[in-house]
Structure formats: structure tokens, C-alpha cells
Write an enzyme that holds these catalytic residues in place. Sequence first.
Site, PDB file in Angstrom:
ATOM      1  N   GLU A 128       0.864  -1.181   0.058  1.00 18.92           N
ATOM      2  CA  GLU A 128      -0.150   0.054  -0.022  1.00 18.92           C
ATOM      3  C   GLU A 128       0.844   1.299  -0.049  1.00 18.92           C
ATOM      4  O   GLU A 128       1.695   1.306   0.616  1.00 18.92           O
ATOM      5  CB  GLU A 128      -0.927   0.120   1.037  1.00 18.92           C
ATOM      6  CG  GLU A 128      -1.813  -1.110   1.118  1.00 18.92           C
ATOM      7  CD  GLU A 128      -3.038  -1.018   2.374  1.00 18.92           C
ATOM      8  OE1 GLU A 128      -2.907  -0.139   3.202  1.00 18.92           O
ATOM      9  OE2 GLU A 128      -3.561  -1.900   2.602  1.00 18.92           O
ATOM     10  N   GLU A 195      -8.649   1.413  -4.468  1.00 18.13           N
ATOM     11  CA  GLU A 195      -9.567   1.084  -3.721  1.00 18.13           C
ATOM     12  C   GLU A 195     -10.468   2.340  -3.068  1.00 18.13           C
ATOM     13  O   GLU A 195      -9.636   3.432  -2.676  1.00 18.13           O
ATOM     14  CB  GLU A 195      -9.011   0.409  -2.440  1.00 18.13           C
ATOM     15  CG  GLU A 195     -10.235   0.056  -1.468  1.00 18.13           C
ATOM     16  CD  GLU A 195      -9.666  -0.910  -0.348  1.00 18.13           C
ATOM     17  OE1 GLU A 195      -8.654  -1.599  -0.437  1.00 18.13           O
ATOM     18  OE2 GLU A 195     -10.492  -1.232   0.443  1.00 18.13           O
TER      19      GLU A 195
HETATM   20  O1  KIV Z   1      -6.354  -7.389   1.578  1.00 13.75           O
HETATM   21  C1  KIV Z   1      -7.322  -7.338   0.578  1.00 13.75           C
HETATM   22  O2  KIV Z   1      -8.164  -8.000   0.713  1.00 13.75           O
HETATM   23  C2  KIV Z   1      -7.195  -6.163  -0.252  1.00 13.75           C
HETATM   24  C3  KIV Z   1      -8.034  -6.241  -1.331  1.00 13.75           C
HETATM   25  C4  KIV Z   1      -9.245  -5.930  -0.963  1.00 13.75           C
HETATM   26  C5  KIV Z   1      -7.461  -5.331  -2.601  1.00 13.75           C
HETATM   27  O3  KIV Z   1      -5.998  -5.513  -0.050  1.00 13.75           O
END
Ligand code: KIV
Length: 289
Positions: A128, A195
Site C-alpha cells: 500500500e 480502492e
Molecule cells: O487485503 C485485501 O483483501 C485487499 C483487497 C481488498 C484489495 O487488499
Amino acid sequence: MSRLPEPGNPRPAGDKVTSTGLKTRKLTGEKITALTAFDCLGASILDEAGVDLILIGDSLANTSLGYETTLPVSMEEMLSAVRAVKRGASRAMLVADMPFGSYQVCIEDSLANAIEFLKAGAEAVKLEGGASRSRLVSELSGNGIPVMGHIGLTPQSVHAMGGYKVQGKIREDALRLLDDALALEAAGAFCLVLEGIPAPLAAQITGALEIPTIGIGAGAGCDGQILVFSDLLGLSAGQKPKFVRQYAELRSLAIRAIESYCQDVREGDFPSASETYGKNPEKHTEKPA
Ligand code: KIV
């Protein structure tokens, strides 16, 4: 009776999905399908259904392990999930989410942790953050580790964001997200998760990039979509985010099935003769001649 795939069992037809193959999809316009999985059983179902990309997401923390947020999940827990998923899938591309704390300390530790994921069976890692991750993304890609970026609503920053809020709603934030996306692409990311951002912004970012975008709560203008396994199947309790489309209601189905089992056991209806070895018990108590 095991329902997990046995080695050598026929797998769904189709070529193995790779990071380079996904980049080509951007050119052909064929949408990318992605879902999370955390174990061999889930992965085998997704692979058989023809899902392109399986993310071993850090949502393992709050969807399966019972943590409140994604923050507590450890490298060990994620690695164990990656190994299990690897045993269940052969066609889909496998992407491991780097958990909070595994890529924030220094480049050397981050590289070592990413290497652990590839050794466990992942074919790429996801992390991220935006432009501030450029150096790390370039270091990982430079070492042959495909990287998926993740910008917008980044759950590992829940405290910094003041909750799970849609990002990029004001012009200044939207421009920053566009810059982040371009910086991650320039650093070598092969793909980006967008997201929780407004659909027009996601479409604009998608149009500005050569690499594919995979949206979750980011509208239909992305190159692909991802959802969490338990949300799609209706396995989890509680309210679902607005962007979730639930394709089944497996939680109530499972509860009803288990209630029926309990009732049958309590009433002596299970197991029946046909579910029992050696239907003639006297035969087994007879002494051999
Ligand atoms: O951890 C997860 O499920 C995610 C997705 C929602 C993109 O990062």
C-alpha cells in the site's frame, strides 16, 4: 472424502496467468477478474472458476482470523496462507499482500520479506502507498519481484485516514492520487489496485496508465475488479460495504446445514446404515472359525 484437488487431477483449461500477460490485457481490453483466497480449498474453487488473479490479501486478518483491522496480521500468518493457496491453484496468478510492518522499516527488510513470499509460492507482492513507495517498488522490481501497488483507501492507514473513508473526493487529493499512480508505474509496478475512490477519478487514472488497474469500490472504469471471497459468497456476518455485490448467501445456507446435522445426530438419524461400515455388526463380533 477430500474435495481438495489431488496432484495430477485435471485443471481448468487456459494458460497460466502472469504479470506480463495481465499487462497485455490492458491492450486487448479483456477485463481482469480477481478475488482473495486464504487457503487451499478457497484457491482451488477460484482456480476452477477461472479467476485470473488470486490475492492472498491481508484482509485475512479481519475476514478469517478475527482481528479487528488488517494491522495485526504477521508475516508468519501471511506466509502460511500463501503456501496453502499455492497448493490449491495452478492457473491464476498469485499475489501476496505484504502485511503492515513488513515493508515500512527499511529497504533491506522489505526485500527480504518479499523474497520470503516468492519462496512460499507467490508470483508477486502487493503493498500500500503512493509516490513515497517508489524507491521500494523500483528495488523490488529490479530484483525480479513483480509489484502490485495499492492506492486510495489503504486499510493499513486506517488510523491516519480517520476511518475507512472514500479518498480523492477533493481536487487536491485526486491530483495527488493521480501523481501516486504515475509514480508507482514509473517505479516498475506491473498493476495497481484502486480502492475506495470516486469512479471518474479511477477511470481517469486508468486512462493515464499503461499498466492495468484493478478496482474495489472504484467503479466500472478500471481494467479489472477485485472482491473479498467471503463478501462475494455471503459468508461473513454484518453489513457489507456499498461496493460489494453478494452472489450467494452461503452463511445462512451453511448454518441451516449444520443445524440439520446437529438435529440428526441428536435424534440418532445420523449415521444411517448406508453411512456405516459393516452393516451386520454380529458378523464382526463373531469369533473367527
Ligand atoms: O487485503 C485485501 O483483501 C485487499 C483487497 C481488498 C484489495 O487488499
